[in-house]
Design a protein around this motif. Structure first.
Motif, mmCIF file in Angstrom:
data_model
loop_
_atom_site.group_PDB
_atom_site.id
_atom_site.type_symbol
_atom_site.label_atom_id
_atom_site.label_comp_id
_atom_site.label_asym_id
_atom_site.label_seq_id
_atom_site.Cartn_x
_atom_site.Cartn_y
_atom_site.Cartn_z
ATOM 1 N N ASN A 271 0.863 -1.437 -0.049
ATOM 2 C CA ASN A 271 -0.087 -0.012 0.077
ATOM 3 C C ASN A 271 1.005 1.152 -0.040
ATOM 4 O OD1 ASN A 271 -2.348 -1.516 -0.047
ATOM 5 N ND2 ASN A 271 -2.581 -1.581 2.203
ATOM 6 N N ALA A 272 2.092 1.224 0.887
ATOM 7 C CA ALA A 272 2.902 2.315 0.654
ATOM 8 C C ALA A 272 3.592 2.510 -0.574
ATOM 9 C CB ALA A 272 4.016 2.193 1.667
ATOM 10 N N ALA A 273 3.884 1.683 -1.209
ATOM 11 C CA ALA A 273 4.689 1.627 -2.579
ATOM 12 C C ALA A 273 3.486 2.206 -3.662
ATOM 13 C CB ALA A 273 4.921 0.349 -3.032
ATOM 14 N N ASP A 274 2.091 1.915 -3.638
ATOM 15 C CA ASP A 274 1.011 2.357 -4.466
ATOM 16 C C ASP A 274 1.029 3.634 -4.026
ATOM 17 O OD1 ASP A 274 0.771 -0.183 -5.282
ATOM 18 O OD2 ASP A 274 -1.102 -0.624 -3.975
ATOM 19 N N ARG A 275 1.179 4.332 -2.752
ATOM 20 C CA ARG A 275 1.014 5.774 -2.800
ATOM 21 C C ARG A 275 2.253 6.446 -3.387
ATOM 22 N NH1 ARG A 275 -0.837 3.853 2.349
ATOM 23 N NH2 ARG A 275 1.079 4.010 3.313
ATOM 24 N N LEU A 276 3.253 5.844 -3.854
ATOM 25 C CA LEU A 276 4.608 6.452 -4.335
ATOM 26 C C LEU A 276 4.585 6.002 -5.920
ATOM 27 C CD1 LEU A 276 6.792 6.031 -1.463
ATOM 28 C CD2 LEU A 276 5.657 8.235 -2.107
ATOM 29 N N PRO A 277 3.490 6.230 -6.849
ATOM 30 C CA PRO A 277 3.548 5.795 -7.991
ATOM 31 C C PRO A 277 4.682 6.298 -9.028
ATOM 32 C CG PRO A 277 1.939 7.057 -7.824
ATOM 33 C CD PRO A 277 2.328 7.108 -6.567
ATOM 34 N N ASP A 278 5.115 7.347 -8.863
ATOM 35 C CA ASP A 278 6.030 8.089 -9.819
ATOM 36 C C ASP A 278 7.641 7.693 -9.503
ATOM 37 O OD1 ASP A 278 3.910 9.267 -10.972
ATOM 38 O OD2 ASP A 278 3.809 10.877 -9.486
ATOM 39 N N LEU A 279 7.752 7.099 -8.552
ATOM 40 C CA LEU A 279 9.208 6.581 -7.936
ATOM 41 C C LEU A 279 9.790 5.389 -8.725
ATOM 42 C CD1 LEU A 279 9.401 7.217 -4.288
ATOM 43 C CD2 LEU A 279 9.787 8.787 -5.971
ATOM 44 N N GLY A 310 2.671 -9.791 -6.385
ATOM 45 C CA GLY A 310 2.884 -9.080 -7.606
ATOM 46 C C GLY A 310 3.028 -7.711 -7.990
ATOM 47 N N ARG A 311 2.225 -6.963 -6.804
ATOM 48 C CA ARG A 311 2.275 -5.491 -7.010
ATOM 49 C C ARG A 311 3.643 -4.921 -6.554
ATOM 50 N NH1 ARG A 311 -2.311 -4.711 -2.837
ATOM 51 N NH2 ARG A 311 -1.447 -2.469 -2.618
ATOM 52 N N LEU A 312 4.344 -5.565 -5.630
ATOM 53 C CA LEU A 312 5.555 -5.363 -5.219
ATOM 54 C C LEU A 312 6.637 -5.621 -6.291
ATOM 55 C CD1 LEU A 312 5.215 -5.975 -1.495
ATOM 56 C CD2 LEU A 312 5.583 -4.013 -2.505
ATOM 57 N N ALA A 313 6.509 -6.937 -6.927
ATOM 58 C CA ALA A 313 7.354 -7.387 -8.000
ATOM 59 C C ALA A 313 7.298 -6.403 -9.002
ATOM 60 C CB ALA A 313 7.131 -8.720 -8.186
#
Length: 525
Positions: A271-279, A310-313
């Motif tokens: 969820n934290a990675a999803d909040r940083l989509p442009d990095l 899968g989202r993290l991968a």
């Protein structure tokens, strides 16, 4: 073969000036730092003090927080040839008394002492007059005593620990762990990891869990690495009140090279990675882990939704899911960097053989199997005459040897239409929905399934219900989807009453709670 504790003792001698433990403080700086030389001296002193009070082979309780004292006690008990019984601080007095009954003494730090006295006040008859000894005071006493205890090694196979594992009663099963079993397990794990992986390990869950002892202590110390502990007083995940999302700042601050994450923290990380989509991948790792590359991330304890991994991968962060149980000294199978099949729990470790029974129950045979239970419980695993441990877990094994856990045999839900549903995979999928802290599927003998949902504080339950319905329609089969939902805000009290100390739902208690909720509020659905 050199035992793992002897390898750790060698590090204490050879890398005396290197940092073994860092206990963070409440700010940006490090708190207490312990080098390998000091760790060796304090463990030696504690082992010597224990040798003056307990013969090798004595059963010794350990009641302490995730602290430097806990680590020193664990290593000293291994060095001295004792049988260690670590007890979670989250246990009730009745549960703790059951595990500590055979102990000749109990070792505590300050927090453990307070918890032990609270247990004794709740159930004075259950604890009798067992001595409760301060780890710190024993170290001070042992510093001027002989260190002859260190000549007691683990040269022969023996029971070195009794580890709790959740059962169906208030008396947790004690799993008797063999020293040679831990050696076999660690040798297999090192086939899939390097010493560089374990240069800096962040501890996040209770040390009373065997997997955390293996991955947070024995692997980093054998590699000459550093174990990073959260600030004093910060509850580990699994304790009442601990929230996975709150650990994200600790991950960034600790800059770990390796972590073992429970499913809740994998979800929070995604969820934290999803909040940083442009990095990009490097910037995302800096934001999440305080370093330019992702650490070695192992996941276990319960299923993690394949979609979450899968989202993290897709963002360059690999999560290696595994499977284990205390009866095998923890790990049975593990995905690796070389062979990672998302959705599975990997292939068996080198020392482990697996097979499926006629009903798809997973059987395990290995060099790290336990030496039996102390006590009994209806949920105990059965070992047959050929040495196969029948785990109670339902599984599939594909042609390449990858194992997929599809449910728990005794948790199988049989609906009114005769359909069999293993709830765990669907629960793991539902947990990926933002706002869901935990979820338990119910429906034995019913036409449709229902779900009991623990939510974040302040969650809009009606909006969450709609999102759960959309998620079920998209990701789950019709037989797995919940038709109705009952919501509660997550709280330590609910956790304590409806879940085990390791986070597994007490399904009968959850069913009873939901019935009471519906009786009190007929429209709750």
């Amino acid at each position: 073969m050199k035992h793992f504790i002897d390898s750790i003792r060698a590090m204490m001698r050879e890398r005396a000036a290197d940092v073994a433990i860092v206990q963070l403080d409440g700010t940006v700086s490090q708190g207490r730092v312990v080098d390998y030389g000091t760790l060796g001296q304090e463990c030696n002193a504690l082992a010597a003090a224990l040798a003056a009070r307990c013969a090798p082979g004595s059963t010794v309780g350990l009641v302490a927080a995730n602290s430097i004292a806990w680590i020193e006690a664990d290593l000293a008990l291994l060095m001295g040839g004792h049988v260690e019984v670590p007890v979670p601080l989250a246990f009730s007095a009745e549960q703790a008394a059951h595990l500590l009954a055979p102990c000749s003494v109990v070792l505590t730090d300050d927090e453990g002492q307070r918890r032990f006295e609270a247990w004794r006040a709740d159930a004075p008859q259950a604890f009798g007059s067992v001595p409760c000894l301060s780890i710190g005071r024993l170290i001070d006493a042992g510093a001027v005593a002989t260190t002859r205890a260190l000549s007691v090694g683990t040269l022969a196979d023996r029971v070195c620990k009794v580890i709790h594992t959740s059962g169906t009663t208030s008396a947790p099963k004690g799993v008797r762990i063999r020293a040679n079993g831990l050696d076999a397990l660690l040798a297999s794990l090192w086939r899939h990891a390097t010493r560089d992986d374990y240069t800096r390990y962040l501890n996040l869950v209770p040390f009373s869990l065997l997997i955390e002892q293996v991955t947070a202590l024995y692997m980093p110390f054998a590699a000459g690495g550093t174990v990073v502990l959260p600030p004093v007083g910060e509850a580990p995940l699994g304790d009442p009140g601990a929230v996975a999302a709150d650990k994200l700042s600790l991950l960034r601050r600790a800059r770990p090279s390796a972590v073992t994450l429970p499913p809740s923290l994998v979800e929070a990380l995604a969820n934290a990675a999803d909040r940083l989509p442009d990095l990009d991948a490097e910037s995302l790792c800096e934001a999440l882990f305080g370093r330019s590359t992702a650490p070695l991330i192992a996941a276990g304890g319960a299923p993690v939704a394949a979609a979450t991994i899968g989202r993290l991968a897709q963002r360059g962060i690999t999560v290696l899911q595994g499977y284990g149980l205390s009866e095998n000294s923890s790990v049975v199978s593990w995905n690796t960097r070389a062979e990672n099949r998302i959705g599975s729990v990997g292939k068996p470790l080198a020392h482990v053989a697996v097979k499926l029974g006629p009903d798809s129950e997973l059987g395990v045979r290995s060099a790290s199997l336990f030496a039996g239970y102390s006590g009994s419980d209806p949920s105990a695993c059965h070992t047959d005459a050929d040495g196969w441990l029948w785990t109670g877990d339902l599984a599939e094994i594909d042609a390449d040897g990858f194992i997929t856990i599809i449910g728990r045999k005794k948790n199988l839900i049989i609906t009114a239409h005769g359909r069999n549903v293993s709830p765990e995979p669907a629960e793991a999928s539902y947990r990926s929905v933002a706002g869901v802290r935990d979820i338990v599927l119910l429906g034995e003998g019913q036409e449709t399934l229902s779900a009991y949902v623990l939510t974040e504080a302040g969650a809009d339950q009606e909006a969450l219900r709609r999102e759960l319905e959309r998620h079920g329609q998209r990701w789950l089969s019709g037989v797995e989807r919940a038709a109705t939902f009952v919501f509660d805000t997550d709280s330590p009290a609910l956790r304590a009453s409806l879940f085990t100390v390791t986070g597994r739902p007490r399904r009968q208690d959850v069913e009873r709670h939901v019935r009471e909720r519906r009786a009190a509020t007929p429209m709750a659905a």
